[in-house]
Scaffold this motif. Structure first.
Motif, PDB file in Angstrom:
ATOM      1  N   MET A  82       0.810  -1.210   0.000  1.00  0.00           N
ATOM      2  CA  MET A  82       0.000   0.000   0.000  1.00  0.00           C
ATOM      3  C   MET A  82       0.847   1.265   0.000  1.00  0.00           C
ATOM      4  SD  MET A  82      -2.891   1.201   2.734  1.00  0.00           S
ATOM      5  CE  MET A  82      -3.653   2.813   2.623  1.00  0.00           C
ATOM      6  N   PHE A  83       1.765   1.385   0.952  1.00  0.00           N
ATOM      7  CA  PHE A  83       2.496   2.643   1.081  1.00  0.00           C
ATOM      8  C   PHE A  83       3.624   2.759   0.071  1.00  0.00           C
ATOM      9  CE2 PHE A  83       0.039   2.700   4.867  1.00  0.00           C
ATOM     10  CZ  PHE A  83      -0.258   4.040   5.014  1.00  0.00           C
ATOM     11  N   GLY A  84       4.141   1.610  -0.390  1.00  0.00           N
ATOM     12  CA  GLY A  84       5.106   1.675  -1.481  1.00  0.00           C
ATOM     13  C   GLY A  84       4.475   2.272  -2.722  1.00  0.00           C
ATOM     14  N   ALA A  85       3.269   1.793  -3.052  1.00  0.00           N
ATOM     15  CA  ALA A  85       2.577   2.292  -4.242  1.00  0.00           C
ATOM     16  C   ALA A  85       2.131   3.737  -4.066  1.00  0.00           C
ATOM     17  CB  ALA A  85       1.377   1.409  -4.541  1.00  0.00           C
ATOM     18  N   MET A  86       1.556   4.065  -2.912  1.00  0.00           N
ATOM     19  CA  MET A  86       1.042   5.416  -2.692  1.00  0.00           C
ATOM     20  C   MET A  86       2.156   6.461  -2.744  1.00  0.00           C
ATOM     21  SD  MET A  86      -1.925   5.024   0.210  1.00  0.00           S
ATOM     22  CE  MET A  86      -2.399   6.739   0.102  1.00  0.00           C
ATOM     23  N   THR A  87       3.378   6.063  -2.419  1.00  0.00           N
ATOM     24  CA  THR A  87       4.494   7.001  -2.423  1.00  0.00           C
ATOM     25  C   THR A  87       4.968   7.300  -3.839  1.00  0.00           C
ATOM     26  OG1 THR A  87       5.202   6.228  -0.238  1.00  0.00           O
ATOM     27  CG2 THR A  87       6.837   7.410  -1.557  1.00  0.00           C
ATOM     28  N   TYR A  88       4.950   6.293  -4.725  1.00  0.00           N
ATOM     29  CA  TYR A  88       5.560   6.467  -6.047  1.00  0.00           C
ATOM     30  C   TYR A  88       4.569   6.710  -7.178  1.00  0.00           C
ATOM     31  CZ  TYR A  88      10.050   5.671  -4.039  1.00  0.00           C
ATOM     32  OH  TYR A  88      11.176   5.837  -3.295  1.00  0.00           O
ATOM     33  N   LEU A  89       3.291   6.445  -6.975  1.00  0.00           N
ATOM     34  CA  LEU A  89       2.324   6.731  -8.030  1.00  0.00           C
ATOM     35  C   LEU A  89       2.241   8.232  -8.361  1.00  0.00           C
ATOM     36  CD1 LEU A  89      -0.611   4.226  -7.365  1.00  0.00           C
ATOM     37  CD2 LEU A  89       0.925   4.307  -9.334  1.00  0.00           C
ATOM     38  N   PRO A  90       2.246   9.138  -7.365  1.00  0.00           N
ATOM     39  CA  PRO A  90       2.244  10.571  -7.725  1.00  0.00           C
ATOM     40  C   PRO A  90       3.456  10.968  -8.570  1.00  0.00           C
ATOM     41  CG  PRO A  90       1.619  10.300  -5.431  1.00  0.00           C
ATOM     42  CD  PRO A  90       2.101   8.965  -5.894  1.00  0.00           C
TER      43      PRO A  90
END
Length: 682
Positions: free
Chosen positions: A295-303
């Motif tokens: 979850m937080f890996g994706a949320m950090t790099y998607l932006p």
């Protein structure tokens, strides 16, 4: 002794607490919500600002540490804030947490380089952990058990709102003011919260002594930091075989062994090792780690993908993230409700980890030409998978342990999700930095870059892409796109491991008191720190809502073998407790409509269970028999909800909570029908 060690016997608020806040409850709750808003918002508002931050300060390879520093600090501090609040008073500690958080926020806004920002984010996380823990704990000090369900909904709404608004606000501040306002915005909100708390919040002093496990807390934080450093620096800053990486790995192992040794002898261990003898807890902890990782890996790099590769503004990148947030909130809410009503839960961790794996593989398919509709669908699928599993993990852990371990098991499961989040952001960052260097070098091999632009400069600051000619610009965008999306491919096997482990969970029958956990236990990245008493109180407080009471009285009437209206059973039990009731006055002092009370009174009279003397109703001999049978059915119903927690050796705080809730199901003392009533034993 074990109960005291885990905070299970904290004295619950009762009628003797004369200082119990009543008139200022709403004002106090508002101040607590502001404090919680600060911490919850800071976990999401930074994501869309990160690409701009690293462009200004340099050091794209250190982007992950802006998030990880906050997560590690708040995770390590969480158990300490909870215990210190019990011991020294929560009001002063909460004010201290706000001050630390605001100092950290101000310093983050003034940071001149990445190392400064990372250090100040750690300080901010230290305060943020206190805000999360103490705000929910103080509610238990100022609100009686029957009313807590209502306020828990408000706290859940804050988390839900910040999940949606955080990325949007981060984009708005970054685009129209400066990324520094992502941190400065905390200052006015925090000052208001401090002022209101100082003047309006009055908490009864109720000290509880703890043997605080400072060494265990330090060691587990140190182990997590070593692992995250190895994951983030290995293969990028230092080679995998370098002495520094090997040294960090060995140090992590040594510290882990020391942590185990310390926890074996600790009076109040931060993470009791006996929990790992419970298979469900161990599996749920690993799956929680996987969920936090993804979850937080994706949320950090998607932006970063959206802003750099697709060239959207920080604000619009927040809009693009909404399908993922909506998918998460939707499936999290629905799965929790279905489990609470059916008692069947195993399908959700299996489906959730499976859909999360599919979501990561779909995200890997994205590139610089992906249309908005395609990205939105993939984001939604990914969020849907996370939400399916997040609610249920906390619920099944609570169902698997004894009452004395309920609080530490909940905090343990959420702790592993937090560590997974830290680890995920670090691993994603390491993979991204490594692949970006290789992909940019391959894209520009033999090409001449304009001006003083270099490959290294493009790695540190993506804004240089705009200065490239069209052909090279497309190559650079593709290098960035593939570097970020490859991260999702590497994360997919981790999610797949969670899917495999979910099949080994044993689907035990749910206790009636194990209800869908609140949003703070499922969406927030840092662990929950609550006692066993607080957790049961949170679950059983749902009985105090109007809908909950109606269902309780319907069940106990059926259990007692009568065909009475739920309102009639409630009225008979009130007469049993207070001696008599006045229906007209009762309608003014309770939340029940006058129509319901009059129907109940009429049925009680017609059935010969109550007799009227002037405006008052009191029990007949037949009514006494019925009321006694209803009272026994009520106790049996509550005992059934608690399952094996309600045994002969049950702790006194659980006994008192059930007695208090049993009384409150009839109505609180301030709802007594009239001053002349004579209270009877309930």
């Amino acid at each position: 002794m074990a109960l005291e060690a885990h905070g299970a016997t904290r004295k619950p608020p009762g009628p003797d607490d004369a200082e119990h806040v009543r008139g200022n409850v709403l004002v106090s709750i508002g101040a607590l919500l502001l404090g919680l808003l600060l911490a919850a918002l800071d976990q999401t508002i930074v994501s869309t600002a990160l690409p701009t931050i690293v462009s200004d300060l340099g050091g794209l390879e250190h982007l992950s540490w802006v998030v990880t520093a906050y997560l590690l600090a708040s995770t390590a501090a969480t158990p300490l804030w909870g215990k210190l609040g019990d011991q020294y008073g929560r009001k002063k500690l909460f004010q201290t947490a706000i001050v630390i958080f605001l100092i950290g926020s101000a310093l983050c806004g003034m940071a001149r380089n990445m190392p400064e920002l990372i250090g100040f984010r750690a300080l901010q996380g230290l305060g943020g952990g206190g805000l999360m823990v103490l705000s929910t704990a103080i509610v238990g000090d100022i609100v009686p058990p029957r009313e807590r369900g209502r306020y828990q909904g408000l706290f859940g709404a804050v988390f839900g709102a910040t999940s949606v608004l955080g990325p949007l606000l981060g984009g708005v501040f970054t685009e129209h003011l400066s990324w520094r306002w992502v941190f400065y915005v905390n200052l006015p909100v925090g000052v208001v919260a401090l002022a209101v708390i100082a003047t309006a919040l009055h908490i009864p002093r109720r000290a509880a002594r703890h043997v605080i496990d400072y060494l265990g807390t330090f060691l587990i934080a140190a182990v997590a930091t070593c692992l995250v450093l190895v994951a983030s620096l290995g293969g990028t800053t230092w080679g995998w075989g370098s002495a520094r990486i090997v040294g960090l790995a060995v140090l992590g192992v040594v510290l882990a062994v020391a942590f185990v040794a310390v926890e074996r002898g600790a009076a109040e261990p931060v993470l009791p090792l006996k929990l790992f003898r419970i298979r469900t807890f161990t599996l749920a902890a690993v799956i929680s780690f996987v969920v936090g990782f993804a979850m937080f890996g994706a949320m950090t790099y998607l932006p970063t993908f959206l802003q750099v590769v697709h060239g959207v503004s920080p604000t619009i990148s927040g809009v693009y993230m909404l399908p993922m947030v909506f998918g998460l909130l939707l499936s999290s809410t629905v799965s929790g409700q279905i489990v609470s009503r059916t008692g069947r839960w195993k399908v959700f961790p299996i489906a959730g980890t499976g859909v999360t794996t599919i979501g990561l593989l779909l995200l890997h398919r994205l590139d610089e030409d992906s249309p908005t509709a395609e990205m939105s669908v993939y984001f939604f699928v990914f969020g849907l998978g996370l939400g399916l599993v997040m609610q249920v993990l906390v619920l099944i852990v609570q169902n698997a342990v004894s009452y004395e371990d309920l609080g530490v098991a909940t905090s343990g499961a959420t702790f592993f999700r937090s560590i997974g989040a830290s680890f995920g952001v670090a691993v994603f960052g390491s993979v991204f930095a490594s692949r970006l260097a290789d992909n940019l070098a391959a894209a520009f091999r033999g090409a001449r870059l304009p001006g003083r632009l270099t490959v290294a400069a493009l790695e540190s600051d993506a804004r240089g892409i705009a200065a490239l000619p069209p052909v090279l610009r497309r190559a650079a965008l593709h290098a960035y796109a593939s570097s970020i999306t490859e991260v999702f491919l590497y994360a997919a096997p981790v999610a797949l491991l969670g899917f495999v482990l979910a099949w080994f969970l044993k689907e035990d029958r749910l206790r009636g008191s194990v209800t869908a956990p609140d949003v703070s236990e499922t969406i927030a990245p840092n662990p929950v720190e609550r006692s066993s008493y607080d957790e049961v109180c949170r679950a059983l407080s749902l009985l105090g809502t109007r809908e909950g009471r109606r269902e309780v009285y319907r069940e106990i009437t059926e259990r007692a073998g009568y065909d009475l209206l739920p309102g009639t059973s409630w009225l008979l039990l009130r007469m049993r407790r207070y001696g008599s009731v006045e229906p007209g006055m009762l309608a003014e002092r309770t939340s029940l409509p006058l129509r319901v009370i009059l129907e109940a009174a009429r049925q009680a009279e017609v059935r010969g269970l109550a007799v009227r003397a002037g405006p008052d109703l009191s029990l007949t001999d037949a009514g006494v028999v019925v009321a006694e049978r209803l009272a026994r059915a009520r106790e049996e119903s509550l005992a059934e909800l608690l399952g094996d927690w309600w045994g002969p050796s049950r702790p006194t705080d659980l006994d008192r909570l059930v007695r208090e809730l049993t009384d409150e199901l009839c109505g609180s003392e301030r709802e007594r029908p009239h001053n002349g009533s004579v209270a009877k034993v309930s």
